[in-house]
Design a protein around this motif. Structure first.
Motif, short mmCIF file in Angstrom:
data_model
loop_
_atom_site.label_atom_id
_atom_site.label_comp_id
_atom_site.label_asym_id
_atom_site.label_seq_id
_atom_site.Cartn_x
_atom_site.Cartn_y
_atom_site.Cartn_z
N ILE A 210 0.83 -1.21 0.00
CA ILE A 210 0.00 0.00 0.00
C ILE A 210 0.86 1.26 0.00
N ILE A 211 1.92 1.25 0.82
CA ILE A 211 2.74 2.48 0.92
C ILE A 211 3.86 2.51 -0.10
N ASP A 212 4.15 1.41 -0.76
CA ASP A 212 5.19 1.36 -1.78
C ASP A 212 6.54 1.83 -1.23
N ARG A 213 7.10 0.99 -0.36
CA ARG A 213 8.36 1.30 0.33
C ARG A 213 9.46 1.68 -0.65
N GLU A 214 10.25 2.66 -0.26
CA GLU A 214 11.37 3.12 -1.08
C GLU A 214 12.57 2.18 -0.91
N PRO A 215 13.43 2.08 -1.94
CA PRO A 215 14.57 1.14 -1.86
C PRO A 215 15.59 1.47 -0.78
N GLN A 216 15.67 2.73 -0.35
CA GLN A 216 16.65 3.09 0.68
C GLN A 216 16.22 2.70 2.08
N CYS A 217 15.02 2.19 2.24
CA CYS A 217 14.52 1.76 3.55
C CYS A 217 15.27 0.50 3.97
N PRO A 218 15.79 0.38 5.18
CA PRO A 218 15.62 1.23 6.36
C PRO A 218 16.76 2.21 6.60
#
Length: 143
Positions: free
Chosen positions: A114-122
């Motif tokens: 749903i939030i479409d996590r960014e690749p730099q996470c975490p």
């Protein structure tokens, strides 16, 4: 995520802040638990070979401990972002802390879609602010 993962996440963040071993006192402070409770869990995590603990020196995560801590931190970011971006919960940090211990991997993965996590996470996480770094521009804009 379970309590062990919450400890691994806290140790990871303290290590990042200190740029070295995490003291058990700092881990206890971050988790708002007693030093005795922190020592007990650290002993259990050491038995599982997720960290190494040397008295008066501190705690170092093993490679497996770091992997699990980063997954836990990623899930925490997902929860924070979902609470703020989707549900618009003002007290999202407090809610995220309560939810992180009860949300399993399946739920975290579904929230992630749903939030479409960014690749730099975490790696974007701001430990001092206790917030996903991707939320900081949104928080500043809402001030």
């Amino acid at each position: 995520m379970n309590t062990a993962d919450q400890y691994l996440k806290a140790i990871y963040l303290v290590q990042e802040q200190e740029d070295g071993p995490a003291s058990t006192g700092d881990v206890a402070d971050m988790l708002e638990v007693s030093p005795a409770s922190a020592n007990e869990m650290i002993g259990k995590l050491e038995e599982e070979e997720l960290l190494n603990h040397e008295k008066y020196k501190g705690v170092d995560l093993t490679d497996e401990g770091i992997r699990r801590a980063r997954e836990a931190l990623q899930n925490y970011c997902i929860i924070e972002r979902f609470l703020l971006e989707v549900l618009e919960v003002e007290e999202f940090r407090e809610e995220a802390k309560q939810l992180e211990g009860v949300i399993d991997e399946t739920v975290a993965e579904r929230l992630d879609t749903i939030i479409d996590r960014e690749p730099q996470c975490p790696d974007c996480f701001d430990a001092e602010g206790d917030v996903c770094g991707l939320l900081e521009p949104e928080l500043e804009a809402s001030d």
